[in-house]
Design an enzyme around this catalytic site. Structure first.
Site, PDB file in Angstrom:
ATOM      1  N   ARG A 213     -21.913  27.000  25.172  1.00  0.00           N
ATOM      2  CA  ARG A 213     -20.628  27.197  25.846  1.00  0.00           C
ATOM      3  C   ARG A 213     -20.099  28.597  25.567  1.00  0.00           C
ATOM      4  NH1 ARG A 213     -19.915  22.237  23.110  1.00  0.00           N
ATOM      5  NH2 ARG A 213     -18.632  23.323  21.599  1.00  0.00           N
TER       6      ARG A 213
ATOM      7  N   ARG B  73     -15.422  30.357  32.377  1.00  0.00           N
ATOM      8  CA  ARG B  73     -16.223  29.590  31.418  1.00  0.00           C
ATOM      9  C   ARG B  73     -17.685  29.586  31.856  1.00  0.00           C
ATOM     10  NH1 ARG B  73     -11.283  26.774  31.768  1.00  0.00           N
ATOM     11  NH2 ARG B  73     -10.416  26.122  29.780  1.00  0.00           N
TER      12      ARG B  73
ATOM     13  N   ARG C 272     -11.086  26.941  21.591  1.00  0.00           N
ATOM     14  CA  ARG C 272     -11.873  26.372  20.494  1.00  0.00           C
ATOM     15  C   ARG C 272     -11.813  27.304  19.296  1.00  0.00           C
ATOM     16  NH1 ARG C 272     -15.661  22.168  21.150  1.00  0.00           N
ATOM     17  NH2 ARG C 272     -15.612  22.319  18.881  1.00  0.00           N
TER      18      ARG C 272
ATOM     19  N   ARG D 283     -26.334  37.713  38.627  1.00  0.00           N
ATOM     20  CA  ARG D 283     -27.413  37.851  39.599  1.00  0.00           C
ATOM     21  C   ARG D 283     -27.931  39.288  39.677  1.00  0.00           C
ATOM     22  NH1 ARG D 283     -29.618  34.192  40.384  1.00  0.00           N
ATOM     23  NH2 ARG D 283     -28.197  32.858  41.475  1.00  0.00           N
TER      24      ARG D 283
END
Length: 122
Positions: A7, A90, A116, A63
């Site tokens: 993450r 995210r 977090r 990309r």
């Protein structure tokens, strides 16, 4: 070999195309640096943004990176929960690795460190 999720999250200061692209790259590079893997190790990447960001698809930044053009990418809108962190990008990388869950290093940058705090410095 296992498929592990990594993450990461970051924020931008405004809904600006270049800032979204730049911060996406900073976040991805930090995830790669902390976890030491190659694009060939990636099964897929999910990318979400909060509804206040619509200037560009952040997948465009990934990309265009050399060696990353075959990595499966998907962009989506983050669930618009009232009071949630705004201007947030995210990433969820699914990688093939021999690392354990405890060895994976998640990355939270800028204001996303608030999401977090227990993982923000790991």
């Amino acid at each position: 070999m296992y498929v592990r999720g990594i993450r990461g999250a970051t924020t931008v200061t405004r809904n600006d195309r270049q800032e979204i692209l730049d911060e996406t790259l900073v976040l991805l590079q930090e995830i790669v640096d902390r976890n030491e893997f190659e694009p060939e190790d990636i099964s897929s990447i999910w990318i979400t943004m909060t509804p206040d960001l619509d200037a560009v698809f952040p997948a465009l930044a990934i990309r265009e990176m050399e060696g990353w053009n075959m990595v499966p990418l998907m962009c989506a809108l983050e669930v618009p929960v009232q009071g949630s962190l705004p201007l947030c990008i995210r990433l969820m990388l699914h990688i093939n690795t021999t690392k354990t869950q405890q060895e994976i290093r998640h990355v939270y940058l800028n204001e996303a460190k608030r999401l977090r705090p227990d993982l923000a410095t790991s």
